[in-house]
Scaffold this motif. Structure first.
Motif, PDB file in Angstrom:
ATOM      1  N   GLN A 147       0.667  -0.954  -0.115  1.00 46.74           N
ATOM      2  CA  GLN A 147       0.423   0.061   0.243  1.00 46.74           C
ATOM      3  C   GLN A 147       0.824   1.261  -0.062  1.00 46.74           C
ATOM      4  OE1 GLN A 147      -2.672  -0.455  -0.937  1.00 46.74           O
ATOM      5  NE2 GLN A 147      -4.651  -0.736   0.199  1.00 46.74           N
ATOM      6  N   LEU A 148       1.779   1.229   1.079  1.00 44.78           N
ATOM      7  CA  LEU A 148       3.249   2.478   0.893  1.00 44.78           C
ATOM      8  C   LEU A 148       3.788   2.492  -0.683  1.00 44.78           C
ATOM      9  CD1 LEU A 148       4.913   1.877   4.234  1.00 44.78           C
ATOM     10  CD2 LEU A 148       3.168   3.185   3.489  1.00 44.78           C
ATOM     11  N   GLU A 149       3.876   2.001  -1.195  1.00 47.58           N
ATOM     12  CA  GLU A 149       3.821   1.457  -2.627  1.00 47.58           C
ATOM     13  C   GLU A 149       2.847   2.564  -3.674  1.00 47.58           C
ATOM     14  OE1 GLU A 149       6.847   1.454  -5.912  1.00 47.58           O
ATOM     15  OE2 GLU A 149       7.194   0.414  -3.239  1.00 47.58           O
ATOM     16  N   ASN A 150       2.485   1.471  -3.545  1.00 40.15           N
ATOM     17  CA  ASN A 150       1.032   1.842  -3.794  1.00 40.15           C
ATOM     18  C   ASN A 150       0.707   3.638  -3.983  1.00 40.15           C
ATOM     19  OD1 ASN A 150       0.557  -0.322  -5.040  1.00 40.15           O
ATOM     20  ND2 ASN A 150      -0.821  -0.801  -3.819  1.00 40.15           N
ATOM     21  N   LEU A 151       0.614   4.406  -2.731  1.00 40.22           N
ATOM     22  CA  LEU A 151       0.582   5.637  -2.433  1.00 40.22           C
ATOM     23  C   LEU A 151       1.456   6.891  -2.706  1.00 40.22           C
ATOM     24  CD1 LEU A 151      -1.624   5.235   1.042  1.00 40.22           C
ATOM     25  CD2 LEU A 151      -2.405   6.379  -1.710  1.00 40.22           C
ATOM     26  N   LYS A 152       2.907   6.218  -3.064  1.00 39.72           N
ATOM     27  CA  LYS A 152       3.699   6.890  -3.556  1.00 39.72           C
ATOM     28  C   LYS A 152       3.279   7.879  -4.324  1.00 39.72           C
ATOM     29  CE  LYS A 152       7.931   3.966  -3.562  1.00 39.72           C
ATOM     30  NZ  LYS A 152       9.131   3.189  -4.198  1.00 39.72           N
ATOM     31  N   PRO A 153       2.633   8.082  -4.901  1.00 42.69           N
ATOM     32  CA  PRO A 153       1.984   9.409  -5.663  1.00 42.69           C
ATOM     33  C   PRO A 153       2.307  10.737  -5.031  1.00 42.69           C
ATOM     34  CG  PRO A 153       1.748   8.372  -7.244  1.00 42.69           C
ATOM     35  CD  PRO A 153       2.025   7.407  -6.051  1.00 42.69           C
ATOM     36  N   VAL A 231      -4.995   6.561  -5.337  1.00 43.26           N
ATOM     37  CA  VAL A 231      -6.115   6.011  -4.242  1.00 43.26           C
ATOM     38  C   VAL A 231      -6.753   5.323  -3.997  1.00 43.26           C
ATOM     39  CG1 VAL A 231      -7.729   7.428  -2.622  1.00 43.26           C
ATOM     40  CG2 VAL A 231      -5.684   8.769  -3.600  1.00 43.26           C
ATOM     41  N   LEU A 232      -7.142   5.045  -5.908  1.00 43.86           N
ATOM     42  CA  LEU A 232      -8.346   3.795  -6.237  1.00 43.86           C
ATOM     43  C   LEU A 232      -7.397   3.048  -5.942  1.00 43.86           C
ATOM     44  CD1 LEU A 232      -9.243   5.665  -9.676  1.00 43.86           C
ATOM     45  CD2 LEU A 232     -10.817   5.161  -7.244  1.00 43.86           C
ATOM     46  N   LYS A 233      -5.768   2.699  -6.430  1.00 42.00           N
ATOM     47  CA  LYS A 233      -5.282   1.549  -6.492  1.00 42.00           C
ATOM     48  C   LYS A 233      -4.998   0.953  -4.646  1.00 42.00           C
ATOM     49  CE  LYS A 233      -1.402   1.903  -9.552  1.00 42.00           C
ATOM     50  NZ  LYS A 233      -0.900   2.348  -9.912  1.00 42.00           N
ATOM     51  N   PHE A 234      -4.706   2.116  -3.646  1.00 43.07           N
ATOM     52  CA  PHE A 234      -5.262   1.629  -2.504  1.00 43.07           C
ATOM     53  C   PHE A 234      -6.183   1.164  -1.749  1.00 43.07           C
ATOM     54  CE2 PHE A 234      -5.757   2.777   1.998  1.00 43.07           C
ATOM     55  CZ  PHE A 234      -5.138   2.591   2.273  1.00 43.07           C
ATOM     56  N   ARG A 235      -7.721   1.404  -2.893  1.00 38.12           N
ATOM     57  CA  ARG A 235      -8.645   1.038  -3.019  1.00 38.12           C
ATOM     58  C   ARG A 235      -9.204  -0.423  -3.191  1.00 38.12           C
ATOM     59  NH1 ARG A 235     -13.581   2.547  -6.371  1.00 38.12           N
ATOM     60  NH2 ARG A 235     -11.641   1.237  -7.839  1.00 38.12           N
ATOM     61  N   ASP A 236      -8.430  -0.800  -4.611  1.00 38.81           N
ATOM     62  CA  ASP A 236      -8.500  -1.918  -5.091  1.00 38.81           C
ATOM     63  C   ASP A 236      -7.893  -3.383  -3.826  1.00 38.81           C
ATOM     64  OD1 ASP A 236     -10.375  -0.792  -6.861  1.00 38.81           O
ATOM     65  OD2 ASP A 236      -8.436  -0.840  -8.216  1.00 38.81           O
ATOM     66  N   GLU A 237      -6.068  -2.515  -3.479  1.00 36.88           N
ATOM     67  CA  GLU A 237      -5.672  -3.293  -3.025  1.00 36.88           C
ATOM     68  C   GLU A 237      -6.839  -3.911  -1.211  1.00 36.88           C
ATOM     69  OE1 GLU A 237      -2.414  -6.211  -2.055  1.00 36.88           O
ATOM     70  OE2 GLU A 237      -2.521  -4.861  -3.802  1.00 36.88           O
ATOM     71  N   ARG A 243      -9.347  -9.836   1.646  1.00 43.27           N
ATOM     72  CA  ARG A 243      -9.843 -12.073   1.307  1.00 43.27           C
ATOM     73  C   ARG A 243      -8.775 -12.077   1.462  1.00 43.27           C
ATOM     74  NH1 ARG A 243     -10.313 -11.196  -5.032  1.00 43.27           N
ATOM     75  NH2 ARG A 243     -12.022 -10.111  -4.437  1.00 43.27           N
ATOM     76  N   ALA A 244      -7.156 -11.666   1.305  1.00 43.91           N
ATOM     77  CA  ALA A 244      -5.963 -12.608   1.994  1.00 43.91           C
ATOM     78  C   ALA A 244      -5.810 -13.133   4.034  1.00 43.91           C
ATOM     79  CB  ALA A 244      -4.885 -11.883   1.333  1.00 43.91           C
TER      80      ALA A 244
END
Length: 269
Positions: A147-153, A231-237, A243-244
């Motif tokens: 998630q930290l990687e997803n939020l880098k921008p 932010v959308l990637k964060f939501r999907d993850e 689930r995981a």
């Protein structure tokens, strides 16, 4: 003038509006540029274009910072840890402590603790539960890093791009002051040298203004799509994370108790 959240709104009173910063912006590492926030006694009127853009940047950064801090809190659910999460990735030790506790308890049980001393029945081993807790903890940490990687921008906007904007605005403000000083000196001396100094100060002021405008446009406004996508990637993850975590927990079907009653239900006639 104070905003609804108690922070100062963008004005022309200094090189940058004195605001209440959140998230990465109030981290001690940013103390080296604390001078950016100092107000000056002089009051200039920024050009309308620059003033409007700066106001939009301040509002956008404040909203992004609140959002970023909220998402960090969602990851670890600890206000102190969440503020340090970007530079020090660590999760809450609750699951690890629970696993260690169960292993300690299990060891004591193997040394002689009994559930029922009369029947000599030992407790079932808690090692599977301990391993499950450690697996959940490892999965949680892995997802936090993802998630930290997803939020880098979005993190880059708050921790880097905004402060570069603040630096450029301060440089522009200093150029305004230098031009004002040059004009004042020219009015006093009326010499060729003072006129040249004023022309140079005016040229430098215009260059600083253009650099500020270009940076705001390219590095902040043009990156809004990337910020939204992060932010959308964060939501999907987040959906995949839950689930995981659920899939790691084995499903145990409850056994229905056998009906050993000798009384038979009455048969219908």
């Amino acid at each position: 003038m104070a905003g609804k959240d108690g922070t100062k709104t963008c004005t022309d009173e200094g090189p940058i509006a004195l605001k209440g910063f959140y998230g990465l912006a109030d981290h001690p590492n940013h103390g080296i540029i604390a001078s950016i926030l100092k107000r000056r006694n002089r009051k200039f009127t920024l050009p309308d274009e620059v003033k409007k853009m700066c106001k939009q940047v301040e509002e956008y950064k404040t909203a992004a910072d609140h959002l970023h801090q909220s998402l960090m809190f969602m990851l670890v659910e600890n206000p102190t840890t969440s503020k340090q999460l970007v530079e020090n990735v660590r999760t809450e030790p609750n699951l690890r402590k629970a696993a260690a506790y169960l292993r300690t308890y299990d060891g004591l049980n193997r040394q002689g603790r009994k559930l029922d001393s009369k029947e000599g029945k030992e407790l079932e081993s808690l090692e599977p539960v301990s391993k499950l807790l450690l697996n959940l903890d490892a999965e949680h940490e892995r997802r936090v890093r993802k998630q930290l990687e997803n939020l880098k921008p979005l993190t880059k906007l708050i921790g880097e791009d905004y402060w570069e904007y603040a630096r450029l605005r301060k440089v522009y403000w200093d150029a305004l002051e230098a031009f004002d000083d040059a004009v004042t000196q020219q009015n006093k001396e009326r010499t060729e040298q003072s006129e040249q100094n004023t022309a140079n100060a005016q040229k430098y002021r215009n260059e600083c203004r253009q650099k500020l405008i270009d940076f705001i446009g390219k590095s902040i406004f043009d990156q809004k799509t990337k910020h939204a996508d992060s932010v959308l990637k964060f939501r999907d993850e987040a959906v995949l994370y839950h689930r995981a975590m659920a899939e790691l927990i084995p499903y145990v079907e409850e056994k229905k108790p056998e009906n050993k009653s000798a009384i038979k239900p009455p048969s219908s006639k």
